[in-house]
Design a protein around this motif. Structure first.
Motif, mmCIF file in Angstrom:
data_model
loop_
_atom_site.group_PDB
_atom_site.id
_atom_site.type_symbol
_atom_site.label_atom_id
_atom_site.label_comp_id
_atom_site.label_asym_id
_atom_site.label_seq_id
_atom_site.Cartn_x
_atom_site.Cartn_y
_atom_site.Cartn_z
ATOM 1 N N UNK A 73 0.779 -1.033 0.205
ATOM 2 C CA UNK A 73 0.322 0.310 0.301
ATOM 3 C C UNK A 73 0.660 1.077 -0.019
ATOM 4 N N UNK A 74 1.846 1.228 0.977
ATOM 5 C CA UNK A 74 2.088 2.354 1.005
ATOM 6 C C UNK A 74 3.932 2.802 -0.318
ATOM 7 N N UNK A 75 3.510 1.608 -1.552
ATOM 8 C CA UNK A 75 4.520 2.038 -2.349
ATOM 9 C C UNK A 75 3.317 2.372 -3.791
ATOM 10 N N UNK A 76 2.097 2.367 -3.698
ATOM 11 C CA UNK A 76 0.778 2.503 -4.778
ATOM 12 C C UNK A 76 1.048 3.654 -4.152
ATOM 13 N N UNK A 77 1.385 4.328 -2.925
ATOM 14 C CA UNK A 77 0.436 5.771 -2.392
ATOM 15 C C UNK A 77 1.563 6.732 -2.728
ATOM 16 N N UNK A 78 2.867 5.843 -2.905
ATOM 17 C CA UNK A 78 4.094 6.486 -2.945
ATOM 18 C C UNK A 78 3.947 6.868 -4.909
ATOM 19 N N UNK A 79 3.384 6.075 -5.960
ATOM 20 C CA UNK A 79 3.216 6.307 -6.898
ATOM 21 C C UNK A 79 1.947 7.229 -7.137
ATOM 22 N N UNK A 80 1.078 7.528 -6.323
ATOM 23 C CA UNK A 80 0.106 8.708 -6.249
ATOM 24 C C UNK A 80 0.216 9.705 -5.956
#
Lengths: 414, 414
Positions: A73-80
């Motif tokens: 989840x953290x990595x997806x949020x970082x992409x956003x």
């Protein structure tokens, strides 16, 4: 198959014409919509990614590679967050680079415009899909992407979500075109779409670069090796020199702007090298004969050691008789990335910056500063070690080209 | 053989390091010395050229090709005058392109520097040897040249004289390196000298370009076709439009910025086309159906006619229903060189310049103006139709790259 790639290219080209007519505000809205949709549908991305990870583990892929592939989840949020950050940057498109009036009254200006279709071919990092899409869209370009087979499920999920988000704000979904065929043949066909690709940027290792050199017929910019040197001049502040070498070597050894070799002027070698060695605990040193006299624990440097980008806690050290010898060594072994001098001597600094041929030359600063974020570009698509089009860190500006606009009142040529 | 080419490349690379340390005054002196020596030893050049011409005639080479090959005293003097003209131009090297200070105090500037070694591969025009040598030297680059077998004796004579002149003013003779092996294998090896060539610029026809696409591994800039359009808008001044089309088509039909197609808005077709046809006496017209109704002597245009660079007294004409249709036609058939609109409507002019994707877009001016001399560059090495590095006319500036210079006081990255 190469017909299928050509069809994708035609879709990308068509979308690039629509993008060329969009405003900064529309493209920024699409980036923010993409960020929101990535977060709200993170589950889809994580499900797809899990299938990639399982396949990689079952296929016996190395743990470090699996780690780069795995999202949470953290990595997806970082992409956003990356997409939102790009939306907040100034738009390079439309900048008037220069302009003048000719004796016959023609008014000529040179204006920054998108490249059109930017192709990116990359390895197992699914975050490149959204990073590249964001930088391309901000700069008015279609992102034509070809990731690797190992991340294909993740890439399809991410690209699908971004394409859907673009559609929600009335941009063409084809502002992002992902090649889903991950065969080698498709990669080669991709590198040869001269009708649709304006610029190809590879993000990957030596075998990908080799394939580009062998196969690509589209224009490309290569992000090459960094065999970066620090030259410690006779007039260096030795405390500063030690701090810069320690930072350059150890702060993040695995990246291209890490320091790989140190050249020390013979006048300061005896006072500098033993201290340096003590400060570089945990770093394996290899050196020339004089270095090994001063630092007995150093191994003998081979010809390969001078030429190599270690990307590891390993450092090559050579004692040189002069600034000229340092410049010669760098000309012979350097990769044209980032080269530093430590000195208080103005003439030495000026000669080094003038005579060393590299994307970046630094005076009294760590080689680690040579990247797009540290230069203030806000984002980076890579670091070019070639000299055409882009040299050094590539930000949004390097994803543009220029167009001459000529205005007259009916002038004809005599 | 490829070892021999690599050796020449190493000599060129070594000389480029020396050139990087020279002043503008030294390089200008070398250009003037070269001009003087070419004139005083014109006999040697003409003797060598005579042998090339005899061989060409005996080999049954076409008369137009022999004409391009043949030198006389006037042509040698023109070569010398070209070198003097380049010497008088401003030096692009050293220009500070931009600069800023980072929050941590690092001072970053971007400075224009020579590319290093510029390779030029060209066909049977011996004047390219001195023209290319002059532009490269002025911009601080080594000229690494490979001409064709048909002009080899002339090229060897010209290069030998220039090299001797450079030596007289203490520049390295290897600031000009000529490949004397004119075999195909040598050409392919030449295109693959990544260790020594920073930029390759081909000066030649489609088969040379094809060979570059198939074989080159060095970075290159391609000087492509010019399928240039003039769009006569509904709001055009029709007298101006007629004059611009006549100029674009007939002033010099054989060059890449000549006008090849005219697109006419349907609202003005009936009043414009018969007049245009009358003004274009001696030009063969091919057109769509509506054009042929208005101009019965026009032939039927084929799909090939829309796509082709005629380089001849032949013009394709199409009646279009709108500006959008004109822009679409240009996107489909244009080669991205130079595209013009004739109009008094500001919104039409703005849309055309924004939406047409070409190196140059012109409003109310002849396409013939798109070249380095007419743009005020003083000299031209070609006209790029690609988007990377250089787009449009290439002058001295396009023979340079940039280097980042970063100055600090011991900053390390945290």
């Amino acid at each position: 198959m190469s017909t299928a790639i050509a069809d994708l290219g035609r879709r990308a080209r068509a979308a690039s014409r629509t993008l060329a007519r969009t405003s900064t505000a529309q493209r920024d809205a699409a980036l923010l919509a993409g960020a929101d949709l990535l977060v709200s549908r993170a589950d889809e991305v994580l499900d797809a990614n899990e299938r990639d990870v399982v396949a990689a583990v079952e296929g016996g892929v190395a743990a470090t590679v699996v780690d780069r592939l795995r999202l949470d989840v953290g990595r997806v949020e970082a992409m956003a967050a990356g997409l939102r950050q790009v939306a907040a940057l100034p738009d390079p498109v439309g900048e008037v680079l220069d302009g003048w009036v000719r004796p016959n009254g023609l008014r000529i200006s040179r204006v920054r415009v998108p490249l059109g279709v930017v192709a990116i071919i990359y390895e197992n990092r699914p975050n490149v899909t959204s990073d590249a899409a964001g930088l391309c869209l901000k700069s008015g370009n279609v992102a034509f992407l070809r990731g690797s087979s190992g991340a294909i499920r993740s890439n399809v999920a991410i690209a699908g979500i971004l394409r859907e988000a673009y559609g929600k704000v009335d941009l063409p979904a084809d502002a992002l075109v992902l090649v889903e065929d991950t065969s080698r043949e498709a990669a080669v066909a991709f590198m040869q779409q001269r009708d649709s690709i304006d610029c190809l940027i590879p993000r990957g290792g030596p075998s990908l670069i080799r394939s580009i050199l062998d196969n690509a017929t589209v224009p490309y910019v290569i992000d090459g090796d960094g065999n970066c040197h620090v030259y410690v001049d006779a007039a260096a502040d030795l405390d500063m020199a030690r701090a810069l070498v320690v930072n350059g070597k150890t702060q993040r050894p695995s990246v291209c702007n890490a320091t790989e070799s140190v050249l020390v002027h013979e006048d300061v070698a005896a006072s500098f090298l033993p201290d340096l060695a003590a400060a570089l605990e945990g770093v394996a040193l290899v050196g020339d004969e004089r270095t090994r006299e001063l630092v007995p624990e150093a191994g003998a440097a081979t010809e390969d050691d001078w030429a190599q980008e270690f990307l590891d806690l390993r450092l090559a050290v050579r004692v040189v008789p002069s600034l000229d010898a340092a410049v010669d060594h760098i000309a012979r072994y350097g990769s044209g990335h980032s080269e530093a001098i430590v000195t208080t001597d103005l003439l030495a600094a000026d000669r080094f910056t003038a005579e060393v041929d590299a994307a970046a030359v630094l005076v009294n600063a760590s080689t680690r500063f040579v990247d797009g974020e540290e230069f203030g570009f806000g984002a980076e698509i890579g670091i070019s070690t070639q000299k055409l089009h882009a040299r050094g860190p590539m930000g949004l500006r390097e994803l543009t080209t220029a167009k001459y606009v000529v205005r007259g009142e009916g002038q004809t040529r005599g």
